[in-house]
Design a protein around this motif. Structure first.
Motif, short mmCIF file in Angstrom:
data_model
loop_
_atom_site.label_atom_id
_atom_site.label_comp_id
_atom_site.label_asym_id
_atom_site.label_seq_id
_atom_site.Cartn_x
_atom_site.Cartn_y
_atom_site.Cartn_z
N ASN A 96 -13.92 42.40 -20.80
CA ASN A 96 -13.42 43.59 -20.11
C ASN A 96 -13.35 44.80 -21.04
O ASN A 96 -13.43 45.94 -20.59
CB ASN A 96 -12.03 43.32 -19.53
N GLN A 97 -13.19 44.55 -22.32
CA GLN A 97 -13.13 45.65 -23.27
C GLN A 97 -14.53 46.21 -23.53
O GLN A 97 -14.75 47.42 -23.52
CB GLN A 97 -12.50 45.18 -24.58
N LEU B 129 -14.73 33.79 -11.64
CA LEU B 129 -14.01 35.07 -11.55
C LEU B 129 -14.96 36.24 -11.33
O LEU B 129 -14.53 37.40 -11.38
CB LEU B 129 -13.14 35.26 -12.79
N ASP B 130 -16.24 35.95 -11.09
CA ASP B 130 -17.21 36.97 -10.69
C ASP B 130 -17.39 38.07 -11.72
O ASP B 130 -17.56 39.24 -11.37
CB ASP B 130 -16.80 37.59 -9.34
N LEU B 131 -17.33 37.71 -12.98
CA LEU B 131 -17.51 38.72 -14.02
C LEU B 131 -18.95 39.20 -14.02
O LEU B 131 -19.89 38.39 -13.98
CB LEU B 131 -17.16 38.14 -15.39
N PRO B 132 -19.14 40.51 -14.10
CA PRO B 132 -20.51 41.05 -14.05
C PRO B 132 -21.18 41.00 -15.42
O PRO B 132 -21.56 42.02 -15.98
CB PRO B 132 -20.28 42.49 -13.57
N THR C 8 -8.95 33.23 -22.37
CA THR C 8 -8.17 34.46 -22.29
C THR C 8 -8.75 35.53 -23.20
O THR C 8 -8.94 36.68 -22.78
CB THR C 8 -6.70 34.18 -22.64
N LEU D 215 -12.31 36.67 -21.91
CA LEU D 215 -12.19 37.56 -20.74
C LEU D 215 -11.74 38.94 -21.18
O LEU D 215 -12.27 39.97 -20.72
CB LEU D 215 -11.22 36.98 -19.71
N LYS D 216 -10.74 39.01 -22.07
CA LYS D 216 -10.30 40.30 -22.59
C LYS D 216 -11.47 41.04 -23.25
O LYS D 216 -11.71 42.22 -22.97
CB LYS D 216 -9.18 40.11 -23.63
N LYS E 85 -10.66 38.39 -9.11
CA LYS E 85 -12.00 38.20 -8.54
C LYS E 85 -12.45 39.45 -7.78
O LYS E 85 -13.57 39.95 -7.97
CB LYS E 85 -12.00 37.00 -7.57
N THR F 181 -8.13 29.76 -13.05
CA THR F 181 -6.88 30.34 -12.56
C THR F 181 -6.41 31.43 -13.51
O THR F 181 -6.46 31.25 -14.72
CB THR F 181 -5.77 29.26 -12.49
N ARG G 276 -14.43 51.84 -26.31
CA ARG G 276 -14.89 52.31 -24.99
C ARG G 276 -15.67 53.60 -25.12
O ARG G 276 -16.67 53.80 -24.40
CB ARG G 276 -13.69 52.46 -24.04
N VAL H 84 -5.81 32.97 -18.86
CA VAL H 84 -6.90 32.47 -18.04
C VAL H 84 -7.00 30.97 -18.31
O VAL H 84 -7.16 30.55 -19.45
CB VAL H 84 -8.23 33.16 -18.38
N GLN I 260 -17.45 45.31 -21.80
CA GLN I 260 -18.24 45.43 -20.56
C GLN I 260 -19.75 45.33 -20.83
O GLN I 260 -20.52 46.23 -20.49
CB GLN I 260 -17.90 46.73 -19.84
N LEU J 231 -5.28 41.88 -19.62
CA LEU J 231 -6.68 41.44 -19.67
C LEU J 231 -7.65 42.61 -19.77
O LEU J 231 -8.86 42.44 -19.68
CB LEU J 231 -7.00 40.54 -18.46
N ASP J 232 -7.10 43.82 -19.96
CA ASP J 232 -7.92 45.01 -20.26
C ASP J 232 -8.91 45.34 -19.15
O ASP J 232 -10.04 45.79 -19.41
CB ASP J 232 -8.68 44.82 -21.58
N ASN K 270 -13.39 42.27 -10.00
CA ASN K 270 -14.70 42.06 -10.64
C ASN K 270 -15.84 42.18 -9.65
O ASN K 270 -16.96 42.52 -10.03
CB ASN K 270 -14.75 40.68 -11.31
#
Lengths: 288, 288
Positions: free
Chosen positions: A147-148, A174-177, A140, A143-144, B144, B116, A21, A117, A150, B174-175, B147
């Motif tokens: 998020n780590q 899941l609307d991930l950017p 899973t 997604l991790k 959601k 899910t 990060r 997930v 980004q 999920l960080d 995010n």
């Protein structure tokens, strides 16, 4: 390229989330966009093409190397999956990777880990049938990692086409950017799709392996010319068995997005196959 | 406060993800930190306390109002759950909420929706037993919303204590780059925890409802003084039934973090209860 002298190149390696990060924050502070390529290591030219593509889309590229235990079943090859960190890092330096992230398994999945997930739709068929826990594990960990790191953009190979569709599905749901980009499969001269698991093949098996893409191309030609699809798929299976392949888990025409069984009205088709060659399971796919 | 003249206050409402992201991007461009309070509307002073707390931690606060169909079972009260958008928006304006996000259900869950978020651990017990799909629905919608909003801090009430622990669990696993903060339950003068579902209670039931926190406090006193825990829990159940409550789904001592059954060595204890009063199901909990 893979055997070039790698000495002049280095790439920064980080092993924990805080260091990752910090590094990404430093990129962001300079206004740099961030591309991301998640891998399990054992890198080949296919991975390097993903990194180069990410680099063409973003200012900096982060590559993760993590052999994800959650996407292997107990009987699968988690233990013998090839691990070669120094070689991987040297290769990544040659294609402009800016940061390699090598998380430890016990930091990714501490004992208290309790979240999954799960994706239905495109994850339920094909690999999802033959490897029931596979896509939960993939979704899973991806997604991790998203998020780590980004990232702005993440690049995946079409070699794992179903995985690409599953990732696109949960990113949308899941609307991930993050923008998910697929890149065409890189192949050997004889057409074999590059895969870290090709290293398991004996010399004999390696020669036989190229038959898979030959059969896929033959089926594709029949479909394009309006021929008998079922007969073409059956012939391909028989030809693979005759060439020395073991069980053909599937060779099938699907909707390119949902991976549902293709019908006569399906507009975008994808032809996907999985077959055993000795103790190695090969997968491949092509657009039609 | 709730009946004050609200005319001087307004708050911007957005209904789609693009407008939300534009608004949050504008906050970020000014260097403002973003707090977030997800709600199902029907706001009361408990929600407003969450917003005020978020506002004390961040420069701006986004509140979502979304009655999430995925966390209701078919026999539950999704259809009659109170909806009062204009009143909610006016109330939010009085506590400095900067943006209200009111997504449409068909944009949150289009037909192709297939993902899910599933949590084991603290989600498997208590509400997870009595409402099996509840926490999958909560985790999926909260992920959601996180995010979509991309907040720095999210504030949840301890009234839904198990939900708070479930959210903390998947945020950790999920960080997710968000800090989750719990805020103490806001209560009526007689101790009843504020809840949108209190509106379902008749005048008689409303008087009886206050008995729940009385019994919880009595059990807590026994536990603190080293008394017989099992006997205290049994007495509390009997007292609730005698006071006019229907079935007591649970009244139980748990580990405050994992929500596992508390033993004699559990350091941080939480006492949680769920009980029916007529057709309304009340929940409450306290620290010990």
């Amino acid at each position: 390229m893979l055997n070039a002298d790698l000495t002049p190149y280095t790439v920064t390696r980080v092993r924990d989330l805080a260091a990752l990060r910090d590094a990404v924050r430093a990129f962001r502070a300079k206004g740099l966009s961030v591309g991301f390529v998640p891998t399990m290591g054992a890198l080949h030219a296919g991975h390097l093409a993903l990194v180069e593509h990410a680099k063409s889309l973003c200012d900096v590229v982060v590559v993760s190397i993590f052999v994800n235990p959650k996407q292997f079943a107990p009987h699968e090859d988690f233990g013998r999956y090839p691990r070669q960190e120094d070689r991987d890092a040297a290769l990544l330096a040659t294609v402009g990777c800016d940061l390699v992230y090598l998380p430890e398994a016990d930091l990714m999945y501490p004992d208290v880990f309790a979240s999954t997930v799960h994706v239905d739709g495109p994850a339920l068929t094909l690999e999802g049938e033959f490897r029931p826990q596979f896509f939960d594990g993939v979704a899973t960990v991806v997604l991790k990692l998203f998020n780590q790191v980004q990232p702005d953009v993440a690049v995946f190979g079409e070699k794992d086409y179903q995985q690409l569709q599953v990732v696109k599905t949960f990113v949308r749901d899941l609307d991930l950017p993050v923008r998910v980009v697929g890149l065409a499969t890189v192949r050997e001269a004889d057409g074999l799709a590059l895969s870290s698991r090709n290293a398991y093949l004996s010399a004999d098996e390696r020669r036989t392996a190229a038959r898979l893409i030959v059969e896929l191309n033959t089926v594709a030609e029949v479909v394009r010319s309006g021929g008998d699809r079922a007969a073409a798929l059956q012939t391909a299976t028989e030809n693979l068995r005759a060439a020395g392949f073991g069980p053909v888990d599937y060779i099938t025409l699907r909707d390119a997005e949902t991976l549902a069984e293709a019908g006569p009205d399906t507009r975008a088709l994808r032809l996907l196959a999985a077959a055993w060659l000795g103790k190695t399971r090969l997968i491949d796919n092509i657009a039609i």
